[in-house]
Scaffold this motif. Structure first.
Motif, PDB file in Angstrom:
ATOM      1  N   ILE A 177      50.614  15.321  23.597  1.00 19.82           N
ATOM      2  CA  ILE A 177      50.584  15.535  25.040  1.00 19.82           C
ATOM      3  C   ILE A 177      50.888  17.004  25.283  1.00 19.82           C
ATOM      4  CG2 ILE A 177      51.586  14.929  27.267  1.00 19.82           C
ATOM      5  CD1 ILE A 177      52.433  12.257  26.047  1.00 19.82           C
ATOM      6  N   GLN A 178      50.073  17.700  25.998  1.00 23.34           N
ATOM      7  CA  GLN A 178      50.242  19.118  26.278  1.00 23.34           C
ATOM      8  C   GLN A 178      49.656  19.462  27.640  1.00 23.34           C
ATOM      9  OE1 GLN A 178      48.222  21.140  23.092  1.00 23.34           O
ATOM     10  NE2 GLN A 178      46.199  20.282  23.639  1.00 23.34           N
ATOM     11  N   ALA A 179      50.113  20.561  28.198  1.00 24.17           N
ATOM     12  CA  ALA A 179      49.639  20.995  29.507  1.00 24.17           C
ATOM     13  C   ALA A 179      48.274  21.639  29.344  1.00 24.17           C
ATOM     14  CB  ALA A 179      50.615  21.969  30.117  1.00 24.17           C
ATOM     15  N   GLY A 180      47.500  21.551  30.401  1.00 23.04           N
ATOM     16  CA  GLY A 180      46.172  22.130  30.374  1.00 23.04           C
ATOM     17  C   GLY A 180      45.502  22.035  31.723  1.00 23.04           C
ATOM     18  N   ALA A 181      44.208  22.176  31.781  1.00 22.08           N
ATOM     19  CA  ALA A 181      43.430  22.125  33.026  1.00 22.08           C
ATOM     20  C   ALA A 181      42.114  21.414  32.728  1.00 22.08           C
ATOM     21  CB  ALA A 181      43.199  23.520  33.557  1.00 22.08           C
ATOM     22  N   ASP A 182      41.661  20.701  33.709  1.00 23.00           N
ATOM     23  CA  ASP A 182      40.414  19.975  33.530  1.00 23.00           C
ATOM     24  C   ASP A 182      39.221  20.901  33.730  1.00 23.00           C
ATOM     25  OD1 ASP A 182      40.500  20.411  36.205  1.00 23.00           O
ATOM     26  OD2 ASP A 182      40.407  18.296  36.809  1.00 23.00           O
ATOM     27  N   ALA A 183      38.051  20.390  33.809  1.00 18.69           N
ATOM     28  CA  ALA A 183      36.829  21.195  33.919  1.00 18.69           C
ATOM     29  C   ALA A 183      36.747  21.941  35.241  1.00 18.69           C
ATOM     30  CB  ALA A 183      35.601  20.295  33.768  1.00 18.69           C
ATOM     31  N   SER A 184      37.377  21.387  36.271  1.00 19.09           N
ATOM     32  CA  SER A 184      37.341  22.065  37.571  1.00 19.09           C
ATOM     33  C   SER A 184      38.475  23.066  37.764  1.00 19.09           C
ATOM     34  CB  SER A 184      37.396  21.020  38.698  1.00 19.09           C
ATOM     35  OG  SER A 184      38.593  20.259  38.609  1.00 19.09           O
ATOM     36  N   GLY A 185      39.357  23.183  36.760  1.00 23.19           N
ATOM     37  CA  GLY A 185      40.460  24.153  36.828  1.00 23.19           C
ATOM     38  C   GLY A 185      41.750  23.596  37.366  1.00 23.19           C
ATOM     39  N   VAL A 186      41.834  22.315  37.548  1.00 24.65           N
ATOM     40  CA  VAL A 186      43.051  21.693  38.054  1.00 24.65           C
ATOM     41  C   VAL A 186      44.029  21.532  36.893  1.00 24.65           C
ATOM     42  CG1 VAL A 186      44.041  19.662  39.168  1.00 24.65           C
ATOM     43  CG2 VAL A 186      41.781  20.498  39.852  1.00 24.65           C
ATOM     44  N   ALA A 187      45.262  22.033  37.089  1.00 22.14           N
ATOM     45  CA  ALA A 187      46.282  21.955  36.050  1.00 22.14           C
ATOM     46  C   ALA A 187      46.844  20.547  35.976  1.00 22.14           C
ATOM     47  CB  ALA A 187      47.392  22.946  36.349  1.00 22.14           C
ATOM     48  N   THR A 188      46.939  20.001  34.751  1.00 19.22           N
ATOM     49  CA  THR A 188      47.453  18.655  34.530  1.00 19.22           C
ATOM     50  C   THR A 188      47.802  18.503  33.060  1.00 19.22           C
ATOM     51  OG1 THR A 188      47.010  16.301  34.745  1.00 19.22           O
ATOM     52  CG2 THR A 188      45.155  17.702  34.154  1.00 19.22           C
ATOM     53  N   ASP A 189      48.537  17.444  32.758  1.00 13.01           N
ATOM     54  CA  ASP A 189      48.824  17.125  31.364  1.00 13.01           C
ATOM     55  C   ASP A 189      47.577  16.484  30.734  1.00 13.01           C
ATOM     56  OD1 ASP A 189      51.395  18.049  31.647  1.00 13.01           O
ATOM     57  OD2 ASP A 189      52.232  16.052  32.091  1.00 13.01           O
ATOM     58  N   MET A 190      47.390  16.792  29.482  1.00 11.87           N
ATOM     59  CA  MET A 190      46.204  16.320  28.770  1.00 11.87           C
ATOM     60  C   MET A 190      46.633  15.722  27.442  1.00 11.87           C
ATOM     61  SD  MET A 190      43.573  19.419  29.678  1.00 11.87           S
ATOM     62  CE  MET A 190      42.137  18.421  29.482  1.00 11.87           C
ATOM     63  N   VAL A 191      45.893  14.712  27.001  1.00 10.01           N
ATOM     64  CA  VAL A 191      46.205  13.965  25.786  1.00 10.01           C
ATOM     65  C   VAL A 191      45.058  14.118  24.796  1.00 10.01           C
ATOM     66  CG1 VAL A 191      46.687  11.720  24.777  1.00 10.01           C
ATOM     67  CG2 VAL A 191      47.691  12.330  26.969  1.00 10.01           C
ATOM     68  N   SER A 192      45.437  14.349  23.550  1.00  8.57           N
ATOM     69  CA  SER A 192      44.492  14.340  22.435  1.00  8.57           C
ATOM     70  C   SER A 192      45.035  13.368  21.392  1.00  8.57           C
ATOM     71  CB  SER A 192      44.349  15.742  21.823  1.00  8.57           C
ATOM     72  OG  SER A 192      43.792  16.631  22.761  1.00  8.57           O
ATOM     73  N   MET A 193      44.215  12.417  21.001  1.00  7.69           N
ATOM     74  CA  MET A 193      44.664  11.369  20.080  1.00  7.69           C
ATOM     75  C   MET A 193      43.570  10.982  19.112  1.00  7.69           C
ATOM     76  SD  MET A 193      43.106   8.257  21.086  1.00  7.69           S
ATOM     77  CE  MET A 193      44.261   7.130  20.394  1.00  7.69           C
ATOM     78  N   ASN A 194      43.968  10.364  18.011  1.00  7.91           N
ATOM     79  CA  ASN A 194      43.053   9.900  16.976  1.00  7.91           C
ATOM     80  C   ASN A 194      43.703   8.725  16.271  1.00  7.91           C
ATOM     81  OD1 ASN A 194      41.086   9.590  15.105  1.00  7.91           O
ATOM     82  ND2 ASN A 194      41.424  11.524  14.033  1.00  7.91           N
ATOM     83  N   CYS A 195      42.956   7.609  16.179  1.00 14.07           N
ATOM     84  CA  CYS A 195      43.474   6.411  15.502  1.00 14.07           C
ATOM     85  C   CYS A 195      42.334   5.668  14.831  1.00 14.07           C
ATOM     86  CB  CYS A 195      44.248   5.525  16.451  1.00 14.07           C
ATOM     87  SG  CYS A 195      43.225   4.743  17.728  1.00 14.07           S
ATOM     88  N   THR A 196      42.710   4.778  13.930  1.00 18.48           N
ATOM     89  CA  THR A 196      41.742   3.974  13.180  1.00 18.48           C
ATOM     90  C   THR A 196      42.056   2.498  13.370  1.00 18.48           C
ATOM     91  OG1 THR A 196      41.528   5.728  11.524  1.00 18.48           O
ATOM     92  CG2 THR A 196      40.751   3.540  10.927  1.00 18.48           C
ATOM     93  N   GLY A 250      40.097  10.795  21.210  1.00 18.88           N
ATOM     94  CA  GLY A 250      39.937  11.444  22.496  1.00 18.88           C
ATOM     95  C   GLY A 250      40.507  12.846  22.417  1.00 18.88           C
ATOM     96  N   SER A 251      39.874  13.796  23.085  1.00 16.71           N
ATOM     97  CA  SER A 251      40.302  15.186  23.025  1.00 16.71           C
ATOM     98  C   SER A 251      40.378  15.763  24.426  1.00 16.71           C
ATOM     99  CB  SER A 251      39.332  16.010  22.175  1.00 16.71           C
ATOM    100  OG  SER A 251      39.714  17.371  22.150  1.00 16.71           O
ATOM    101  N   GLY A 252      41.609  16.241  24.796  1.00 16.33           N
ATOM    102  CA  GLY A 252      41.793  16.889  26.108  1.00 16.33           C
ATOM    103  C   GLY A 252      41.493  15.974  27.268  1.00 16.33           C
ATOM    104  N   VAL A 253      42.005  14.778  27.213  1.00 14.67           N
ATOM    105  CA  VAL A 253      41.777  13.812  28.297  1.00 14.67           C
ATOM    106  C   VAL A 253      42.841  14.070  29.370  1.00 14.67           C
ATOM    107  CG1 VAL A 253      41.637  11.405  28.950  1.00 14.67           C
ATOM    108  CG2 VAL A 253      40.856  12.140  26.680  1.00 14.67           C
TER     109      VAL A 253
END
Length: 324
Positions: A177-196, A250-253
């Motif tokens: 979980i890390q801070a970031g911005a979506d495609a429109s530039g809105v700042a929000t927390d974003m999740v990147s995960m990987n599982c099997t 999922g990457s940068g959700v």
């Protein structure tokens, strides 16, 4: 006295037979005789015995004496001549007419027999054709009825033999979980995960195989999809099973407001995160070609807790899933 009376009577009879006129030579007499001609009025086929017209003909001057004697016979001669002519003509006409009638009757009988034979042949042919059509239609209808019953039996027998899916485990390789911005530039927390995710697919049918279509898997948090995966299409033969491994990532959700309850330290969640794994497996069986092809749907929903302390550890899903 009686003898004298008889003599006078004989003398009177002889005198009555003797002509009173002076005697003429045979050549000077012109006797009349009759010629009988057949009547033409019987055009309707009726034959009459006395259908002759008497035409008086005066004998020429040189006629032989016997013609006069014949004509002087009176009605007897006419009757004999009429009988002679009618006897000579009537049998011929009767025979010809009877022959014509016999031939016509024979022809009519022949035509009738031919016509009857033709009608009989036509009736036989039509009856044979109708019977053939009836048998053909009966065969077609019977075949379709039997085939439909057989198809329904196969369809009914195949419905209970649904594929069986068993969830095995899930392994989290990464969850950040890390801070970031979506495609429109809105700042929000974003999740990147990987599982099997591991599961088994088993075909329980005894007489047909199944075709499994491509199936997407979703891993979500509070109705927000964090990662997706795909089960590729495959064919599973009867009475067999296979193990399937699906990678969900999922990457940068962006979490937007949903990630407010998630607390992290250096991008790693501090407490377990509740997740939901959801997918539907669609399969189809071709029991009797494309005529009998039952479809099977199996929805699987699993509750998963991602524990930061159990990263890269297989978490059992045996008792955490529901199959609908």
């Amino acid at each position: 006295m009686s003898s004298s009376a008889q003599l006078s009577k004989t003398h009177s009879e002889v005198s009555s037979l003797t002509p009173s006129s002076p005697t003429r030579s045979p050549s000077s007499r012109r006797p009349v005789y009759y010629v009988q001609s057949p009547s033409r009025d019987s055009h309707d086929g009726e034959k009459t015995t006395n259908s002759f017209h008497s035409t008086p003909v005066i004998s020429p001057m040189g006629s032989p004496p016997h013609s006069h004697s014949n004509s002087s016979l009176g009605p007897h001669s006419r009757e004999s001549s009429s009988t002679r002519f009618s006897g000579s003509l009537k049998p011929t006409r009767k025979n010809s007419r009877s022959d014509l009638k016999g031939q016509t009757k024979g022809w009519n009988k022949g035509f009738d027999s031919i016509e009857e034979e033709g009608l009989l042949d036509g009736d036989i042919a039509s009856n044979g054709l109708s019977r053939r059509c009836y048998y053909f239609l009966a065969f077609v209808v019977g075949f379709f009825v039997l085939f439909s019953m057989f198809s329904l039996i196969l369809w009914g027998a195949s419905r209970p033999q649904k594929p069986k899916i068993t969830m095995k485990s899930i392994v989290f390789d990464q969850f950040v979980i890390q801070a970031g911005a979506d495609a429109s530039g809105v700042a929000t927390d974003m999740v990147s995960m990987n599982c099997t995710v591991k599961l088994t697919f088993r075909n329980t049918a005894t007489f047909f195989g199944v075709h499994v279509t491509q199936t997407p898997l979703d891993l979500s948090f509070s109705q927000l999809t964090l990662g997706t995966g795909t089960i590729r299409k495959f064919y599973q033969s009867r009475k067999s099973q296979r193990s399937i491994t699906v990678t969900v990532q999922g990457s940068g959700v962006p979490l937007y407001g949903g990630g407010a309850i998630l607390s992290s330290l250096n991008g790693v969640p501090v407490q377990p995160v509740p997740l939901t794994l959801n997918f539907m497996v669609r399969s189809r069986a071709y029991v009797l070609g494309k005529l009998v092809k039952p479809k099977f749907y199996k929805r699987v929903q699993c509750s998963v807790f991602m524990d930061p302390k159990k990263m890269n550890v297989a978490l059992s899903l045996k008792n955490n899933c529901t199959y609908v």
